[in-house]
Design an enzyme around this catalytic site. Sequence first.
Site, PDB file in Angstrom:
ATOM      1  N   GLU A   1     -12.497   6.890  -1.146  1.00 40.43           N
ATOM      2  CA  GLU A   1     -12.031   6.160  -2.347  1.00 40.43           C
ATOM      3  C   GLU A   1     -13.337   6.122  -3.024  1.00 40.43           C
ATOM      4  O   GLU A   1     -13.134   6.294  -4.427  1.00 40.43           O
ATOM      5  CB  GLU A   1     -11.273   4.981  -1.930  1.00 40.43           C
ATOM      6  CG  GLU A   1     -12.068   3.846  -1.469  1.00 40.43           C
ATOM      7  CD  GLU A   1     -11.177   2.582  -1.525  1.00 40.43           C
ATOM      8  OE1 GLU A   1     -10.350   2.373  -2.369  1.00 40.43           O
ATOM      9  OE2 GLU A   1     -11.555   1.696  -0.623  1.00 40.43           O
TER      10      GLU A   1
ATOM     11  N   TRP B   1      -4.321   0.429 -16.948  1.00 40.70           N
ATOM     12  CA  TRP B   1      -4.464   1.459 -15.610  1.00 40.70           C
ATOM     13  C   TRP B   1      -3.244   2.370 -16.155  1.00 40.70           C
ATOM     14  O   TRP B   1      -2.169   1.868 -16.117  1.00 40.70           O
ATOM     15  CB  TRP B   1      -4.297   0.988 -14.362  1.00 40.70           C
ATOM     16  CG  TRP B   1      -4.455   1.965 -13.387  1.00 40.70           C
ATOM     17  CD1 TRP B   1      -5.463   2.367 -12.674  1.00 40.70           C
ATOM     18  CD2 TRP B   1      -3.469   2.532 -12.468  1.00 40.70           C
ATOM     19  NE1 TRP B   1      -5.281   3.385 -11.903  1.00 40.70           N
ATOM     20  CE2 TRP B   1      -4.011   3.582 -11.592  1.00 40.70           C
ATOM     21  CE3 TRP B   1      -1.866   2.474 -12.679  1.00 40.70           C
ATOM     22  CZ2 TRP B   1      -3.101   4.230 -10.794  1.00 40.70           C
ATOM     23  CZ3 TRP B   1      -1.347   3.307 -11.767  1.00 40.70           C
ATOM     24  CH2 TRP B   1      -1.775   4.100 -10.838  1.00 40.70           C
TER      25      TRP B   1
ATOM     26  N   GLU C   1     -10.393   2.737   8.680  1.00 41.06           N
ATOM     27  CA  GLU C   1     -10.803   2.107   7.445  1.00 41.06           C
ATOM     28  C   GLU C   1     -12.206   2.677   7.010  1.00 41.06           C
ATOM     29  O   GLU C   1     -12.418   2.846   5.720  1.00 41.06           O
ATOM     30  CB  GLU C   1     -11.150   0.298   7.779  1.00 41.06           C
ATOM     31  CG  GLU C   1     -11.757  -0.345   6.830  1.00 41.06           C
ATOM     32  CD  GLU C   1     -11.153  -0.318   5.189  1.00 41.06           C
ATOM     33  OE1 GLU C   1      -9.980   0.212   5.193  1.00 41.06           O
ATOM     34  OE2 GLU C   1     -11.655  -0.818   4.341  1.00 41.06           O
TER      35      GLU C   1
ATOM     36  N   ASN D   1       1.536  -5.730 -18.687  1.00 40.36           N
ATOM     37  CA  ASN D   1       1.473  -5.118 -17.628  1.00 40.36           C
ATOM     38  C   ASN D   1       2.735  -5.130 -16.647  1.00 40.36           C
ATOM     39  O   ASN D   1       3.626  -6.106 -16.475  1.00 40.36           O
ATOM     40  CB  ASN D   1       0.459  -6.262 -16.783  1.00 40.36           C
ATOM     41  CG  ASN D   1       0.119  -5.968 -15.204  1.00 40.36           C
ATOM     42  OD1 ASN D   1       0.208  -4.767 -14.952  1.00 40.36           O
ATOM     43  ND2 ASN D   1       0.012  -6.904 -14.322  1.00 40.36           N
ATOM     44  N   GLY D   2       2.910  -3.958 -16.095  1.00 35.32           N
ATOM     45  CA  GLY D   2       4.192  -3.728 -15.289  1.00 35.32           C
ATOM     46  C   GLY D   2       4.822  -2.194 -15.963  1.00 35.32           C
ATOM     47  O   GLY D   2       4.223  -1.570 -16.556  1.00 35.32           O
TER      48      GLY D   2
ATOM     49  N   CYS E   1      -2.571  -3.628 -14.672  1.00 36.94           N
ATOM     50  CA  CYS E   1      -3.660  -3.787 -15.863  1.00 36.94           C
ATOM     51  C   CYS E   1      -3.913  -5.126 -16.002  1.00 36.94           C
ATOM     52  O   CYS E   1      -3.476  -6.062 -15.278  1.00 36.94           O
ATOM     53  CB  CYS E   1      -2.708  -3.443 -16.967  1.00 36.94           C
ATOM     54  SG  CYS E   1      -2.036  -1.947 -17.015  1.00 36.94           S
TER      55      CYS E   1
ATOM     56  N   LYS F   1      -7.736  -2.117  -8.684  1.00 36.81           N
ATOM     57  CA  LYS F   1      -7.779  -3.129  -7.758  1.00 36.81           C
ATOM     58  C   LYS F   1      -6.293  -3.481  -7.223  1.00 36.81           C
ATOM     59  O   LYS F   1      -6.156  -3.477  -5.924  1.00 36.81           O
ATOM     60  CB  LYS F   1      -8.656  -4.258  -8.142  1.00 36.81           C
ATOM     61  CG  LYS F   1      -8.925  -5.234  -6.958  1.00 36.81           C
ATOM     62  CD  LYS F   1      -9.953  -4.943  -6.135  1.00 36.81           C
ATOM     63  CE  LYS F   1     -10.347  -5.888  -4.956  1.00 36.81           C
ATOM     64  NZ  LYS F   1     -10.797  -5.371  -3.602  1.00 36.81           N
TER      65      LYS F   1
ATOM     66  N   ARG G   1      -9.032  -4.496 -12.615  1.00 42.48           N
ATOM     67  CA  ARG G   1      -7.330  -4.072 -12.596  1.00 42.48           C
ATOM     68  C   ARG G   1      -7.070  -2.944 -13.104  1.00 42.48           C
ATOM     69  O   ARG G   1      -5.772  -2.413 -12.916  1.00 42.48           O
ATOM     70  CB  ARG G   1      -6.778  -5.340 -13.101  1.00 42.48           C
ATOM     71  CG  ARG G   1      -7.040  -6.552 -12.445  1.00 42.48           C
ATOM     72  CD  ARG G   1      -6.184  -7.868 -13.165  1.00 42.48           C
ATOM     73  NE  ARG G   1      -4.860  -7.647 -12.880  1.00 42.48           N
ATOM     74  CZ  ARG G   1      -4.351  -8.457 -11.928  1.00 42.48           C
ATOM     75  NH1 ARG G   1      -4.988  -9.156 -11.166  1.00 42.48           N
ATOM     76  NH2 ARG G   1      -2.948  -8.367 -11.675  1.00 42.48           N
TER      77      ARG G   1
ATOM     78  N   HIS H   1      -6.334  18.963  19.919  1.00 41.23           N
ATOM     79  CA  HIS H   1      -4.899  19.464  19.781  1.00 41.23           C
ATOM     80  C   HIS H   1      -5.178  19.846  18.376  1.00 41.23           C
ATOM     81  O   HIS H   1      -3.716  19.933  17.693  1.00 41.23           O
ATOM     82  CB  HIS H   1      -4.017  18.190  19.783  1.00 41.23           C
ATOM     83  CG  HIS H   1      -4.053  17.711  21.158  1.00 41.23           C
ATOM     84  ND1 HIS H   1      -3.579  18.400  22.188  1.00 41.23           N
ATOM     85  CD2 HIS H   1      -4.722  16.593  21.641  1.00 41.23           C
ATOM     86  CE1 HIS H   1      -3.867  17.615  23.513  1.00 41.23           C
ATOM     87  NE2 HIS H   1      -4.428  16.663  23.191  1.00 41.23           N
TER      88      HIS H   1
ATOM     89  N   LYS I   1     -12.558   3.931   3.162  1.00 44.75           N
ATOM     90  CA  LYS I   1     -13.944   3.420   2.384  1.00 44.75           C
ATOM     91  C   LYS I   1     -14.768   4.775   1.761  1.00 44.75           C
ATOM     92  O   LYS I   1     -15.029   4.778   0.474  1.00 44.75           O
ATOM     93  CB  LYS I   1     -14.923   2.653   3.209  1.00 44.75           C
ATOM     94  CG  LYS I   1     -15.349   1.460   2.572  1.00 44.75           C
ATOM     95  CD  LYS I   1     -14.461   0.180   2.333  1.00 44.75           C
ATOM     96  CE  LYS I   1     -12.912   0.608   1.586  1.00 44.75           C
ATOM     97  NZ  LYS I   1     -12.145  -0.518   1.886  1.00 44.75           N
TER      98      LYS I   1
END
Length: 607
Positions: free
Chosen positions: A487, A74, A480, A98-99, A2, A602, A27, A503, A484
Amino acid sequence: MCGIVGYTGPLNAGEVLLNGLSLLEYRGYDSAGIALFDDQDISVYKQIGKVKELKDRCADITDVSHCGIGHTRWATHGGVTNVNAHPHKVGKVTLIHNGIIENYHDLMERYKLASALVSDTDTEVAARVIEHYYQELQDPKAAIWKTVSELRGTFAFCVLFEDVPGVIYCIRRTSPLIAAATPNGAFAASDVTALLEYTREFFVLPEDTLAVLCPEGAFLEDAAGNAVAPEMLTVDWDVESAKKGGYPWFMLKEINEQPRALQDTLLPRIENGLPDFTEEQIPDDFLKRCKQVCIVACGTAMYAGMVAKALIEPLLRIPVSVHVASEFHFSNPLVDDDTLMLVISQSGETIDTLDALRLGKEMGATIVSVVNVKGSTIARESDYVLYTHAGPEQAVASTKAYTVQIATLYLLGCRMAMVRGKMSEEDAREFVQNLLQASEYEQQVIEENNDAIQEIARHIIQFDDAYFIGRGLDYSFSLEGALKLKEISYIHAEAYAAGELKHGTIALIEEGTPVIAIATQEPVYRELLSNAIEVKSRGAYVILITKKGAHAPKKAYDVQLTIPDVDDRFTGFPTAVCLQLLAYHASNEKGLDVDKPRNLAKSVTVR
Ligand code: M6R
C-alpha cells in the site's frame, strides 16, 4: 472518505478551515476547497491536489471571514478536477458533502437538472435540490429537511445560505460528523482530530437531526422542530498527538508510538495481574457461554483478527471465524444468539464493517467492538466497546492501531479462557505479564533493527514483486506485512502460508525475488527453514526473521533479522514493527508520499 470542517465565530475562519483540513487530509487528498462568508457574499476557493496547494491558492485572501466550510476530497463521483472539488455553490446554497447519494440520477431526472449541472458529482445534484426547495420555501431548514427526505444513500452535509450569514446547517445519515460549541465559536468536523486545537469536548451529530451552528452555539433539532440535547463526549488526545512531532512522516511517528500505545491500552484493563473488563461491563457469563466467535473487519484490522483467531481458537476450543467485512452479507453467515461477534476498526466508521455489524446484530449476535475513535458509529452501535488507546492515527497505513488491536483481542481471549476454565489463574497472570512486556520487545526492534531494515529496503525497492511467507501465527503476521509493503511502496507483495509455495507460487520465484520468511514459531521452525531453503535455491533473496539465538543455516537466507527471544504467542508485536519499518523505508527510499499513498484514504466510508 472525505474530510469536512465548518466554523463560525470570532476567529479567522479561513485559518481555522485550512488548519482543520490539513489535520483531516488523511481522509482524502485529491482536491480541497473552502467557502467563506464575506459580508453578504460567499466566496469559494478550490484546488486539485493536496491541502498545501489550496493553502497556496488562498494565500492572497486579505479579508478576514468569520464563517465558512471546508472539504478535502477522495473522489467517488466524477474525476479529480477543480469543478468536481467541493464546496459546490448553486445560487444561494453552498454545500460540502461526505458520502454517496445513491439516487442522484433519479433526482437529476425529477428536477430536470441535466443541462444545469456543471460538475459530475452527486453532491451538486443535492445542492441543486436544496436550492430548488430554498427558492420555493424561503426557509433554509425546511429546504434541507425536504431534500434529505428524498435522498437515498449516505451523507454528512454542511450547508451555507447566502441570505443567512454566520450560520452553518449540518445534517448526516451514516457518514460521520461531529460538532462542538466553544467560547471561541462553533465547529463541525468529520472527526475530532480537526478540533483538538480548540476543544476536546464534542458531540456526534445524531443521524437525521439538524444542527444549526452560529457563533453563540450549536443547536440541534429533529424534523418536527423539537430541540434535541447533544450527548457530550470528551477525548484525552492532545493537540500535539495529531502533529508530526519532529518526525518526517506520521507513519514513522506512529510506529515509534507503539510501545506507549500498548501500555495505554492494556493497563486500564488489568486488575491484580489479570484481565478485567468491569469498566466495559462485558459480562463474564456471555464470555463463558458463547459457542463461537465471529470476527469481522477490513484490511489491517481484519489481519489483526487473523492473529487473534490463531491464538484464541486453539486456546478456547470453539470455532473462531474471520470474515472480510465486505463479503459478510453475501456469505449467508452462521451467526446466532450464541455468537460473540468481534468487530475491529481503527476509525469506527468503515462502512463495510458497520454493515456487517448491523447484520450480525439482526441475527442475534452479541457485538463487542475494538475501536480507536471515541464516539464513532461502530462504537455507538455495539453492545460493548473496547476502546484502544492508540491516540489519533494519521498515516493511511495503519501501524499502532494494529498492534493495540491484537493486544486487546489477546487480553479478551485470555479472560475468556479463564472464565471457561481453559486457563488457570496462574497461567493467565503469566500471559498478561508477557503481554505487558510486548511494548519492550517493540522498543528493542525500533532501536536495534531500524538501520538494518533500511538497508534491506534499499535493496528490495529494485524489484517489482515481493513475497512474505510464514506458518501458523507467522502466516497471519505475513498477511499484514504484505499489505503494508504494497500500500505504501507500490511493490506488488503477496503473503503465503509457506507450505503452499510448492503448490504453485514457487513458480514466481526468479533470480533476486525478495522473500520475507517469518520464522518465529518453534513448532514449525524447521519446516519454515526448509521453505526458505527451497526458495533461496531457486534464486530468491531471502530475508529471514527469527528470534535472537535461533540457529539457521546460511543456505536458508541472505539477511537475517532478529527479534527478542520471547514466548511464541507474543512474537507478533516485535515482528509487526520489523515489517512496518520495512514498508516505511521502502516507501521513503522510493521518494513516495509515505503517509498518503495514491488512490487510498484512511477512513473508507463508501461501499
Ligand atoms: O478504520 P478501519 O480499521 O476500519 O480501517 C480498515 C482498513 O481500511 C484499514 O486497516 C486499511 O487496510 C489500512 N490502510 C491498512 O494500512
